[in-house]
Design a protein around this motif. Sequence first.
Motif, short mmCIF file in Angstrom:
data_model
loop_
_atom_site.label_atom_id
_atom_site.label_comp_id
_atom_site.label_asym_id
_atom_site.label_seq_id
_atom_site.Cartn_x
_atom_site.Cartn_y
_atom_site.Cartn_z
N ARG A 342 -12.61 -6.11 8.35
CA ARG A 342 -11.84 -4.89 7.28
C ARG A 342 -10.91 -4.66 7.97
O ARG A 342 -9.48 -4.39 7.54
CB ARG A 342 -12.68 -3.57 7.46
N ASP A 346 -7.03 -5.24 6.58
CA ASP A 346 -5.91 -3.79 6.27
C ASP A 346 -4.57 -4.70 6.88
O ASP A 346 -3.53 -4.83 6.58
CB ASP A 346 -6.22 -2.79 7.16
N SER A 350 -0.50 -4.96 5.12
CA SER A 350 0.62 -4.76 5.62
C SER A 350 1.44 -5.85 6.36
O SER A 350 2.29 -5.02 5.98
CB SER A 350 -0.08 -3.62 6.93
#
Length: 545
Positions: A342, A346, A350
Amino acid sequence: MGDVRLNRVDQGQTKIKNVPIAVTPEGFWCCPSPVVFQKSHKPQNPLNKTKPSSSPPQPQPKASVQKKPVAVQVTERRGSAPAHGPASASSRLVVSDDQHCGVGSERSSPGTSLAAERLSSRPKIETMPRKVAIEFGEPGTCDMKVVLLGKQGFSVKLSVHRDVLIEKSSFFSEKILEQSDLSCLQIGDCEDVEIYVEAVGLMYCKEMKQRLMKQNVSRILRILKVAEYLGFSSCIQSCLEYLEAVPWVGDEEEEKVVSTVLQLQGEGIGINPVLKRISSDVSNVPKDTFSQIIELVLKSNEEKGRREMKSIVLKLLRENNSLPSYARSTDICNDMIYTSCRSCLDLLLSLFKQAAESSFAGKPSDERDSVIKRIALEADNLSWLLDILVDKQAGDEFALLWANQQELAVLHAKLPIVSRYHVSCISGKLYVGIGRGELLPSKDTRQLLLQTWLQPLMNDYNWLQHGCRSFDRKLVEEGIGRTILTLPLEDQQSILLSWVGIFLKTGDSCPNLQRAFEVWWRRTFIRPYVENQGNAASDSSSASK
Protein backbone atom coordinates in the motif's frame (compact mmCIF):
# COMPACT_ATOMS: atom_id res chain seq x y z
CA MET A 1 29.86 -44.75 26.09
CA GLY A 2 31.25 -47.73 27.89
CA ASP A 3 31.17 -49.82 30.98
CA VAL A 4 33.72 -49.82 33.79
CA ARG A 5 35.14 -53.03 35.14
CA LEU A 6 38.32 -54.86 36.05
CA ASN A 7 39.36 -57.27 33.34
CA ARG A 8 42.45 -58.83 31.86
CA VAL A 9 44.09 -57.73 28.62
CA ASP A 10 43.95 -60.30 25.82
CA GLN A 11 47.07 -62.37 25.24
CA GLY A 12 48.76 -62.91 21.92
CA GLN A 13 51.65 -62.49 19.59
CA THR A 14 53.03 -58.94 19.50
CA LYS A 15 54.46 -56.77 16.80
CA ILE A 16 56.17 -53.74 18.30
CA LYS A 17 56.12 -50.20 16.94
CA ASN A 18 57.72 -47.14 18.52
CA VAL A 19 55.82 -43.86 18.26
CA PRO A 20 57.15 -40.58 19.73
CA ILE A 21 54.83 -38.57 21.97
CA ALA A 22 55.02 -35.24 23.73
CA VAL A 23 55.95 -35.07 27.41
CA THR A 24 54.76 -32.56 29.97
CA PRO A 25 57.14 -30.80 32.43
CA GLU A 26 55.97 -33.32 34.99
CA GLY A 27 57.37 -36.10 32.83
CA PHE A 28 54.03 -37.49 31.61
CA TRP A 29 52.81 -38.06 28.06
CA CYS A 30 50.30 -35.62 26.61
CA CYS A 31 47.85 -35.75 23.70
CA PRO A 32 49.27 -38.38 21.33
CA SER A 33 49.04 -37.85 17.61
CA PRO A 34 46.09 -39.51 15.84
CA VAL A 35 48.60 -41.20 13.51
CA VAL A 36 49.26 -43.74 16.26
CA PHE A 37 45.73 -45.07 16.04
CA GLN A 38 45.43 -44.73 12.28
CA LYS A 39 48.56 -46.77 11.65
CA SER A 40 47.57 -49.36 14.21
CA HIS A 41 44.31 -50.03 12.34
CA LYS A 42 45.99 -50.60 8.96
CA PRO A 43 45.33 -54.17 7.75
CA GLN A 44 48.42 -56.31 7.46
CA ASN A 45 48.95 -59.82 6.10
CA PRO A 46 51.64 -61.57 8.14
CA LEU A 47 51.71 -64.52 5.75
CA ASN A 48 53.29 -62.29 3.08
CA LYS A 49 56.09 -61.28 5.42
CA THR A 50 57.51 -64.63 6.57
CA LYS A 51 60.96 -64.64 8.14
CA PRO A 52 63.33 -67.55 8.81
CA SER A 53 62.78 -68.90 12.32
CA SER A 54 66.54 -68.95 12.95
CA SER A 55 67.03 -65.23 12.31
CA PRO A 56 67.43 -63.17 15.47
CA PRO A 57 64.97 -60.37 16.31
CA GLN A 58 65.83 -57.08 14.64
CA PRO A 59 66.52 -54.12 16.94
CA GLN A 60 63.81 -51.50 17.06
CA PRO A 61 64.60 -48.04 15.62
CA LYS A 62 64.39 -45.33 18.23
CA ALA A 63 62.25 -42.32 17.43
CA SER A 64 63.57 -38.95 18.44
CA VAL A 65 61.94 -35.70 19.46
CA GLN A 66 63.44 -32.45 20.57
CA LYS A 67 62.17 -32.58 24.14
CA LYS A 68 62.32 -35.65 26.31
CA PRO A 69 61.30 -38.41 23.88
CA VAL A 70 59.17 -41.22 25.18
CA ALA A 71 58.30 -44.18 22.97
CA VAL A 72 54.77 -45.49 22.80
CA GLN A 73 54.52 -49.22 22.44
CA VAL A 74 52.02 -50.47 19.82
CA THR A 75 51.37 -54.20 19.86
CA GLU A 76 49.42 -56.28 17.37
CA ARG A 77 48.13 -59.60 18.75
CA ARG A 78 46.91 -62.66 16.93
CA GLY A 79 47.52 -65.72 19.14
CA SER A 80 49.37 -67.02 22.17
CA ALA A 81 53.10 -66.35 21.79
CA PRO A 82 55.83 -64.68 23.85
CA ALA A 83 56.93 -61.11 23.49
CA HIS A 84 59.98 -60.20 21.48
CA GLY A 85 62.02 -59.29 24.54
CA PRO A 86 62.06 -57.32 27.75
CA ALA A 87 61.04 -53.67 27.65
CA SER A 88 63.24 -50.80 28.78
CA ALA A 89 62.39 -49.05 32.04
CA SER A 90 60.70 -45.90 30.76
CA SER A 91 61.07 -45.46 27.03
CA ARG A 92 59.78 -48.83 25.83
CA LEU A 93 56.77 -50.55 27.39
CA VAL A 94 55.68 -54.01 26.32
CA VAL A 95 52.42 -55.70 27.20
CA SER A 96 53.43 -59.22 28.24
CA ASP A 97 51.38 -62.27 27.35
CA ASP A 98 49.92 -62.89 30.81
CA GLN A 99 49.50 -59.32 31.87
CA HIS A 100 46.37 -58.48 33.89
CA CYS A 101 44.72 -55.15 34.69
CA GLY A 102 45.53 -54.61 38.36
CA VAL A 103 47.64 -57.80 38.64
CA GLY A 104 51.43 -58.17 38.32
CA SER A 105 52.74 -59.71 35.10
CA GLU A 106 54.46 -63.04 34.80
CA ARG A 107 56.62 -63.64 31.74
CA SER A 108 57.12 -67.09 30.18
CA SER A 109 60.73 -68.15 29.90
CA PRO A 110 61.94 -68.79 26.33
CA GLY A 111 62.66 -72.40 25.42
CA THR A 112 62.26 -75.11 22.83
CA SER A 113 58.77 -75.92 24.04
CA LEU A 114 57.66 -72.37 23.25
CA ALA A 115 59.19 -72.62 19.79
CA ALA A 116 57.31 -75.84 19.18
CA GLU A 117 54.13 -74.22 20.44
CA ARG A 118 54.65 -71.29 18.07
CA LEU A 119 55.15 -73.61 15.11
CA SER A 120 52.10 -75.68 15.99
CA SER A 121 49.91 -72.61 16.29
CA ARG A 122 51.15 -70.89 13.12
CA PRO A 123 48.63 -72.45 10.68
CA LYS A 124 45.81 -71.06 12.81
CA ILE A 125 47.05 -67.46 12.80
CA GLU A 126 44.93 -66.36 9.86
CA THR A 127 41.76 -67.47 11.67
CA MET A 128 42.59 -65.64 14.92
CA PRO A 129 40.98 -62.23 15.58
CA ARG A 130 43.40 -59.37 15.09
CA LYS A 131 44.31 -57.53 18.32
CA VAL A 132 45.99 -54.16 18.71
CA ALA A 133 47.28 -52.77 21.99
CA ILE A 134 49.00 -49.47 22.79
CA GLU A 135 50.60 -48.29 26.02
CA PHE A 136 51.22 -44.72 27.13
CA GLY A 137 52.94 -43.31 30.17
CA GLU A 138 55.79 -44.19 32.50
CA PRO A 139 54.80 -46.91 34.97
CA GLY A 140 57.74 -46.09 37.19
CA THR A 141 56.42 -42.61 37.99
CA CYS A 142 52.68 -43.41 37.99
CA ASP A 143 50.50 -45.03 40.64
CA MET A 144 47.53 -46.20 38.58
CA LYS A 145 46.57 -47.69 35.23
CA VAL A 146 43.54 -47.05 33.02
CA VAL A 147 42.72 -49.60 30.33
CA LEU A 148 40.48 -48.60 27.42
CA LEU A 149 38.91 -51.36 25.35
CA GLY A 150 37.60 -50.39 21.94
CA LYS A 151 36.01 -52.25 19.11
CA GLN A 152 37.63 -55.13 17.21
CA GLY A 153 40.08 -55.93 19.97
CA PHE A 154 41.67 -52.48 20.12
CA SER A 155 42.97 -51.64 23.60
CA VAL A 156 45.02 -48.91 25.22
CA LYS A 157 46.67 -48.96 28.66
CA LEU A 158 47.48 -45.64 30.28
CA SER A 159 49.84 -45.20 33.21
CA VAL A 160 48.37 -42.26 35.09
CA HIS A 161 48.38 -40.40 38.42
CA ARG A 162 45.45 -40.85 40.79
CA ASP A 163 45.52 -37.28 42.10
CA VAL A 164 45.33 -35.84 38.55
CA LEU A 165 42.33 -38.01 37.65
CA ILE A 166 40.56 -37.21 40.93
CA GLU A 167 41.12 -33.47 40.47
CA LYS A 168 40.09 -33.25 36.80
CA SER A 169 37.39 -35.88 36.33
CA SER A 170 34.29 -36.47 38.42
CA PHE A 171 33.90 -39.87 36.76
CA PHE A 172 37.38 -41.06 37.78
CA SER A 173 37.06 -39.40 41.17
CA GLU A 174 33.89 -41.33 41.95
CA LYS A 175 35.36 -44.67 40.89
CA ILE A 176 38.66 -44.20 42.69
CA LEU A 177 37.11 -42.96 45.93
CA GLU A 178 34.76 -45.94 45.97
CA GLN A 179 37.80 -48.27 46.13
CA SER A 180 40.74 -46.62 47.84
CA ASP A 181 43.11 -49.47 46.87
CA LEU A 182 42.07 -49.45 43.20
CA SER A 183 45.19 -49.67 41.02
CA CYS A 184 43.66 -50.36 37.62
CA LEU A 185 40.41 -49.15 36.05
CA GLN A 186 39.08 -50.59 32.82
CA ILE A 187 36.54 -48.91 30.51
CA GLY A 188 35.03 -51.30 28.03
CA ASP A 189 33.20 -50.79 24.72
CA CYS A 190 34.73 -47.37 24.09
CA GLU A 191 33.35 -45.92 20.88
CA ASP A 192 36.24 -43.48 20.39
CA VAL A 193 39.39 -44.78 22.12
CA GLU A 194 41.61 -42.21 20.44
CA ILE A 195 39.63 -39.33 21.94
CA TYR A 196 39.56 -41.00 25.38
CA VAL A 197 43.37 -41.07 25.26
CA GLU A 198 43.51 -37.43 24.22
CA ALA A 199 41.04 -36.42 26.94
CA VAL A 200 43.19 -38.06 29.63
CA GLY A 201 46.23 -36.36 28.11
CA LEU A 202 44.47 -33.00 28.28
CA MET A 203 44.15 -33.47 32.04
CA TYR A 204 47.91 -32.86 32.18
CA CYS A 205 47.81 -29.74 29.96
CA LYS A 206 48.10 -26.35 31.61
CA GLU A 207 47.29 -24.40 28.42
CA MET A 208 44.34 -26.37 27.10
CA LYS A 209 43.07 -23.57 24.87
CA GLN A 210 46.29 -23.48 22.85
CA ARG A 211 46.11 -27.25 22.40
CA LEU A 212 42.49 -27.17 21.19
CA MET A 213 43.20 -24.35 18.73
CA LYS A 214 45.11 -26.84 16.58
CA GLN A 215 42.00 -29.03 16.16
CA ASN A 216 39.05 -28.77 13.78
CA VAL A 217 35.40 -28.50 14.78
CA SER A 218 34.66 -32.17 14.15
CA ARG A 219 37.43 -33.33 16.49
CA ILE A 220 36.42 -30.80 19.17
CA LEU A 221 32.91 -32.24 19.14
CA ARG A 222 34.33 -35.72 19.70
CA ILE A 223 36.43 -34.43 22.59
CA LEU A 224 33.40 -32.66 24.04
CA LYS A 225 31.36 -35.87 24.13
CA VAL A 226 34.10 -37.80 25.93
CA ALA A 227 34.80 -34.90 28.30
CA GLU A 228 31.15 -34.85 29.31
CA TYR A 229 31.16 -38.59 29.97
CA LEU A 230 34.30 -38.27 32.10
CA GLY A 231 33.01 -35.21 33.94
CA PHE A 232 36.04 -33.24 32.73
CA SER A 233 34.53 -29.80 33.37
CA SER A 234 37.53 -27.64 32.45
CA CYS A 235 37.80 -29.44 29.09
CA ILE A 236 34.07 -29.00 28.47
CA GLN A 237 34.36 -25.29 29.12
CA SER A 238 37.39 -24.96 26.83
CA CYS A 239 35.58 -26.85 24.04
CA LEU A 240 32.53 -24.59 24.38
CA GLU A 241 34.72 -21.48 24.27
CA TYR A 242 36.33 -22.84 21.10
CA LEU A 243 32.95 -23.55 19.48
CA GLU A 244 31.65 -20.12 20.45
CA ALA A 245 34.57 -18.39 18.71
CA VAL A 246 35.37 -20.53 15.67
CA PRO A 247 33.39 -20.21 12.39
CA TRP A 248 31.09 -23.11 11.52
CA VAL A 249 31.54 -24.03 7.87
CA GLY A 250 28.34 -25.12 6.13
CA ASP A 251 24.88 -26.10 7.33
CA GLU A 252 25.93 -29.69 8.09
CA GLU A 253 28.67 -28.63 10.49
CA GLU A 254 26.33 -26.15 12.17
CA GLU A 255 23.74 -28.87 12.74
CA LYS A 256 26.38 -31.15 14.28
CA VAL A 257 27.54 -28.40 16.65
CA VAL A 258 24.01 -27.47 17.74
CA SER A 259 22.86 -31.07 18.25
CA THR A 260 25.99 -31.96 20.23
CA VAL A 261 25.80 -28.90 22.46
CA LEU A 262 22.10 -29.42 23.13
CA GLN A 263 22.83 -32.94 24.35
CA LEU A 264 25.05 -31.72 27.19
CA GLN A 265 23.34 -32.75 30.42
CA GLY A 266 25.63 -31.56 33.23
CA GLU A 267 24.60 -28.77 35.58
CA GLY A 268 26.42 -25.49 35.28
CA ILE A 269 27.52 -26.09 31.69
CA GLY A 270 27.35 -22.75 29.89
CA ILE A 271 25.95 -23.63 26.48
CA ASN A 272 24.08 -20.34 25.97
CA PRO A 273 27.04 -18.42 24.48
CA VAL A 274 27.34 -21.07 21.76
CA LEU A 275 23.61 -21.20 21.02
CA LYS A 276 23.25 -17.41 20.90
CA ARG A 277 24.73 -17.65 17.43
CA ILE A 278 21.52 -19.29 16.19
CA SER A 279 18.86 -17.91 18.55
CA SER A 280 17.93 -14.72 20.35
CA ASP A 281 16.18 -13.92 23.61
CA VAL A 282 14.51 -10.81 22.17
CA SER A 283 10.82 -11.29 21.33
CA ASN A 284 9.50 -10.79 17.77
CA VAL A 285 12.99 -10.72 16.28
CA PRO A 286 12.10 -12.52 13.00
CA LYS A 287 9.10 -10.26 12.34
CA ASP A 288 10.86 -7.01 13.22
CA THR A 289 14.04 -7.97 11.39
CA PHE A 290 12.19 -9.04 8.26
CA SER A 291 10.26 -5.77 8.25
CA GLN A 292 13.53 -3.86 8.51
CA ILE A 293 15.07 -5.85 5.63
CA ILE A 294 12.05 -5.22 3.41
CA GLU A 295 12.14 -1.52 4.17
CA LEU A 296 15.88 -1.26 3.44
CA VAL A 297 15.48 -3.02 0.09
CA LEU A 298 12.46 -0.93 -0.97
CA LYS A 299 14.20 2.35 -0.17
CA SER A 300 17.51 1.52 -1.82
CA ASN A 301 18.55 3.70 -4.76
CA GLU A 302 21.53 1.56 -5.80
CA GLU A 303 20.31 -0.60 -8.66
CA LYS A 304 22.81 -3.49 -8.55
CA GLY A 305 22.71 -3.97 -4.79
CA ARG A 306 18.91 -3.69 -4.70
CA ARG A 307 18.50 -6.24 -7.50
CA GLU A 308 20.84 -8.76 -5.85
CA MET A 309 19.24 -8.38 -2.42
CA LYS A 310 15.77 -8.85 -3.88
CA SER A 311 16.96 -12.08 -5.48
CA ILE A 312 18.56 -13.32 -2.23
CA VAL A 313 15.56 -12.51 -0.04
CA LEU A 314 13.15 -14.10 -2.50
CA LYS A 315 15.28 -17.27 -2.66
CA LEU A 316 15.46 -17.55 1.14
CA LEU A 317 11.72 -16.99 1.51
CA ARG A 318 11.07 -19.73 -1.05
CA GLU A 319 13.23 -22.08 1.02
CA ASN A 320 11.16 -21.17 4.07
CA ASN A 321 7.90 -21.77 2.18
CA SER A 322 9.10 -25.22 1.02
CA LEU A 323 9.44 -26.44 4.62
CA PRO A 324 6.63 -28.35 6.34
CA SER A 325 4.09 -26.09 8.02
CA TYR A 326 5.33 -26.96 11.53
CA ALA A 327 8.89 -25.92 10.63
CA ARG A 328 8.10 -22.58 8.97
CA SER A 329 8.65 -19.23 10.59
CA THR A 330 5.20 -17.94 11.50
CA ASP A 331 6.50 -14.48 12.33
CA ILE A 332 6.98 -13.49 8.68
CA CYS A 333 3.39 -12.31 8.35
CA ASN A 334 1.48 -11.17 5.29
CA ASP A 335 0.08 -8.04 6.94
CA MET A 336 3.48 -6.40 6.99
CA ILE A 337 4.05 -7.18 3.30
CA TYR A 338 0.67 -5.72 2.36
CA THR A 339 1.47 -2.61 4.37
CA SER A 340 4.55 -2.18 2.18
CA CYS A 341 2.42 -2.77 -0.94
CA ARG A 342 0.00 0.00 0.00
CA SER A 343 2.86 2.35 0.75
CA CYS A 344 4.42 1.67 -2.67
CA LEU A 345 1.04 2.12 -4.40
CA ASP A 346 0.47 5.47 -2.71
CA LEU A 347 3.91 6.66 -3.73
CA LEU A 348 3.43 5.38 -7.30
CA LEU A 349 0.10 7.21 -7.61
CA SER A 350 1.70 10.41 -6.34
CA LEU A 351 4.48 10.12 -8.92
CA PHE A 352 1.96 9.48 -11.73
CA LYS A 353 0.04 12.59 -10.72
CA GLN A 354 3.24 14.59 -10.74
CA ALA A 355 4.26 13.27 -14.16
CA ALA A 356 0.77 13.86 -15.61
CA GLU A 357 0.78 17.61 -14.80
CA SER A 358 0.85 19.93 -17.77
CA SER A 359 3.84 21.77 -16.34
CA PHE A 360 5.91 18.57 -16.00
CA ALA A 361 7.31 18.81 -19.53
CA GLY A 362 8.72 22.26 -18.80
CA LYS A 363 10.71 21.14 -15.75
CA PRO A 364 14.49 20.58 -15.90
CA SER A 365 15.51 17.27 -17.43
CA ASP A 366 17.20 16.12 -14.22
CA GLU A 367 13.98 16.53 -12.28
CA ARG A 368 11.95 14.72 -14.97
CA ASP A 369 14.46 11.87 -15.11
CA SER A 370 14.33 11.54 -11.33
CA VAL A 371 10.53 11.13 -11.37
CA ILE A 372 10.67 8.56 -14.19
CA LYS A 373 13.34 6.54 -12.35
CA ARG A 374 11.29 6.58 -9.16
CA ILE A 375 8.22 5.34 -11.07
CA ALA A 376 10.27 2.45 -12.43
CA LEU A 377 11.65 1.75 -8.94
CA GLU A 378 8.24 1.65 -7.24
CA ALA A 379 6.80 -0.54 -10.00
CA ASP A 380 9.72 -2.93 -9.56
CA ASN A 381 9.18 -2.94 -5.79
CA LEU A 382 5.52 -3.85 -6.26
CA SER A 383 6.46 -6.62 -8.68
CA TRP A 384 8.92 -8.04 -6.11
CA LEU A 385 6.36 -7.90 -3.31
CA LEU A 386 3.88 -9.68 -5.59
CA ASP A 387 6.44 -12.46 -6.16
CA ILE A 388 6.79 -12.86 -2.40
CA LEU A 389 3.03 -13.04 -1.88
CA VAL A 390 2.55 -15.53 -4.72
CA ASP A 391 5.22 -17.82 -3.23
CA LYS A 392 3.43 -17.56 0.11
CA GLN A 393 0.10 -18.36 -1.62
CA ALA A 394 -1.26 -15.05 -0.35
CA GLY A 395 -1.54 -12.93 -3.51
CA ASP A 396 -5.32 -12.82 -3.90
CA GLU A 397 -5.63 -9.58 -1.93
CA PHE A 398 -2.97 -7.97 -4.11
CA ALA A 399 -5.06 -8.75 -7.19
CA LEU A 400 -8.02 -6.95 -5.60
CA LEU A 401 -5.79 -4.07 -4.54
CA TRP A 402 -4.45 -3.65 -8.09
CA ALA A 403 -7.85 -4.04 -9.74
CA ASN A 404 -9.17 -1.09 -7.71
CA GLN A 405 -6.50 1.33 -8.97
CA GLN A 406 -8.80 3.02 -11.49
CA GLU A 407 -7.25 6.46 -10.89
CA LEU A 408 -3.81 5.08 -11.63
CA ALA A 409 -5.14 3.46 -14.82
CA VAL A 410 -6.62 6.78 -16.00
CA LEU A 411 -3.35 8.61 -15.36
CA HIS A 412 -1.52 5.82 -17.17
CA ALA A 413 -2.91 7.00 -20.52
CA LYS A 414 -1.53 10.54 -19.93
CA LEU A 415 2.10 9.50 -19.51
CA PRO A 416 4.58 8.62 -22.25
CA ILE A 417 5.05 4.88 -22.78
CA VAL A 418 8.69 5.03 -21.67
CA SER A 419 7.53 6.29 -18.25
CA ARG A 420 4.57 3.99 -17.70
CA TYR A 421 5.29 0.57 -19.23
CA HIS A 422 6.73 -0.80 -15.94
CA VAL A 423 3.21 -0.66 -14.48
CA SER A 424 1.87 -2.86 -17.28
CA CYS A 425 4.42 -5.53 -16.28
CA ILE A 426 2.60 -5.86 -12.94
CA SER A 427 -0.71 -6.43 -14.73
CA GLY A 428 0.91 -9.06 -16.95
CA LYS A 429 2.34 -10.87 -13.91
CA LEU A 430 -1.10 -10.99 -12.28
CA TYR A 431 -2.65 -12.50 -15.41
CA VAL A 432 0.09 -15.12 -15.55
CA GLY A 433 -0.46 -15.98 -11.88
CA ILE A 434 -4.21 -16.41 -12.39
CA GLY A 435 -3.64 -18.48 -15.53
CA ARG A 436 -1.32 -20.83 -13.61
CA GLY A 437 -3.66 -21.14 -10.66
CA GLU A 438 -1.17 -19.42 -8.33
CA LEU A 439 -3.75 -16.72 -7.62
CA LEU A 440 -7.41 -17.48 -6.99
CA PRO A 441 -9.23 -14.13 -6.75
CA SER A 442 -13.01 -13.98 -6.93
CA LYS A 443 -14.94 -13.70 -10.21
CA ASP A 444 -15.66 -10.01 -9.58
CA THR A 445 -11.96 -9.33 -8.92
CA ARG A 446 -10.91 -11.10 -12.13
CA GLN A 447 -13.50 -9.22 -14.13
CA LEU A 448 -12.50 -5.86 -12.60
CA LEU A 449 -8.80 -6.63 -13.18
CA LEU A 450 -9.43 -7.18 -16.90
CA GLN A 451 -11.72 -4.18 -17.15
CA THR A 452 -9.21 -1.84 -15.47
CA TRP A 453 -5.82 -3.01 -16.77
CA LEU A 454 -6.20 -5.03 -19.99
CA GLN A 455 -6.55 -1.97 -22.24
CA PRO A 456 -3.51 -0.16 -20.70
CA LEU A 457 -1.53 -3.38 -21.21
CA MET A 458 -2.58 -3.53 -24.88
CA ASN A 459 -1.54 0.10 -25.34
CA ASP A 460 1.98 -0.69 -24.04
CA TYR A 461 2.28 -4.11 -25.67
CA ASN A 462 4.41 -3.13 -28.65
CA TRP A 463 6.91 -1.37 -26.36
CA LEU A 464 6.96 -4.29 -23.91
CA GLN A 465 7.88 -6.70 -26.70
CA HIS A 466 10.84 -4.68 -27.90
CA GLY A 467 11.88 -2.53 -24.94
CA CYS A 468 11.55 -4.83 -21.93
CA ARG A 469 14.00 -7.74 -21.79
CA SER A 470 12.18 -9.53 -18.94
CA PHE A 471 8.85 -9.57 -20.80
CA ASP A 472 7.72 -13.04 -21.94
CA ARG A 473 5.15 -12.54 -24.68
CA LYS A 474 3.87 -16.13 -24.92
CA LEU A 475 3.56 -16.47 -21.17
CA VAL A 476 1.60 -13.24 -20.80
CA GLU A 477 -0.70 -14.03 -23.73
CA GLU A 478 -1.49 -17.45 -22.31
CA GLY A 479 -2.14 -15.89 -18.87
CA ILE A 480 -4.51 -13.26 -20.29
CA GLY A 481 -6.39 -15.85 -22.32
CA ARG A 482 -6.83 -18.23 -19.41
CA THR A 483 -7.97 -15.38 -17.14
CA ILE A 484 -10.63 -14.39 -19.68
CA LEU A 485 -11.84 -17.98 -19.98
CA THR A 486 -12.47 -18.19 -16.21
CA LEU A 487 -15.30 -15.63 -16.56
CA PRO A 488 -18.91 -16.34 -17.49
CA LEU A 489 -19.45 -16.93 -21.22
CA GLU A 490 -21.11 -13.55 -21.77
CA ASP A 491 -18.12 -11.72 -20.26
CA GLN A 492 -15.75 -13.81 -22.38
CA GLN A 493 -17.66 -12.75 -25.47
CA SER A 494 -17.57 -9.05 -24.59
CA ILE A 495 -13.81 -8.98 -23.95
CA LEU A 496 -12.81 -11.20 -26.91
CA LEU A 497 -14.96 -9.32 -29.44
CA SER A 498 -13.34 -6.10 -28.28
CA TRP A 499 -9.95 -7.77 -28.71
CA VAL A 500 -10.83 -8.90 -32.25
CA GLY A 501 -11.45 -5.27 -33.28
CA ILE A 502 -8.08 -4.14 -31.87
CA PHE A 503 -6.18 -7.13 -33.28
CA LEU A 504 -7.53 -6.50 -36.80
CA LYS A 505 -6.17 -2.93 -36.61
CA THR A 506 -2.82 -3.40 -34.87
CA GLY A 507 -1.85 -7.04 -35.47
CA ASP A 508 1.24 -8.03 -33.45
CA SER A 509 1.14 -4.76 -31.53
CA CYS A 510 -1.45 -6.26 -29.19
CA PRO A 511 -1.63 -9.62 -27.41
CA ASN A 512 -2.43 -12.62 -29.57
CA LEU A 513 -5.42 -14.26 -27.88
CA GLN A 514 -6.31 -16.69 -30.66
CA ARG A 515 -6.27 -19.74 -28.37
CA ALA A 516 -8.73 -18.14 -25.96
CA PHE A 517 -10.86 -17.03 -28.94
CA GLU A 518 -10.99 -20.62 -30.27
CA VAL A 519 -12.07 -21.99 -26.90
CA TRP A 520 -14.77 -19.33 -26.59
CA TRP A 521 -15.93 -20.10 -30.17
CA ARG A 522 -16.34 -23.82 -29.43
CA ARG A 523 -18.12 -23.08 -26.18
CA THR A 524 -20.52 -20.69 -27.98
CA PHE A 525 -21.18 -22.28 -31.38
CA ILE A 526 -20.32 -25.99 -31.14
CA ARG A 527 -20.85 -27.26 -27.63
CA PRO A 528 -24.58 -26.31 -27.35
CA TYR A 529 -25.48 -28.19 -30.58
CA VAL A 530 -23.46 -31.24 -29.60
CA GLU A 531 -25.21 -31.33 -26.26
CA ASN A 532 -28.64 -30.87 -27.94
CA GLN A 533 -27.98 -33.74 -30.33
CA GLY A 534 -26.85 -35.92 -27.46
CA ASN A 535 -29.98 -35.11 -25.48
CA ALA A 536 -32.20 -35.76 -28.51
CA ALA A 537 -30.57 -39.15 -29.09
CA SER A 538 -31.03 -40.01 -25.46
CA ASP A 539 -34.72 -39.02 -25.57
CA SER A 540 -35.38 -41.09 -28.70
CA SER A 541 -33.76 -44.17 -27.23
CA SER A 542 -35.84 -43.79 -24.08
CA ALA A 543 -39.04 -43.47 -26.11
CA SER A 544 -38.28 -46.60 -28.15
CA LYS A 545 -37.91 -48.58 -24.96
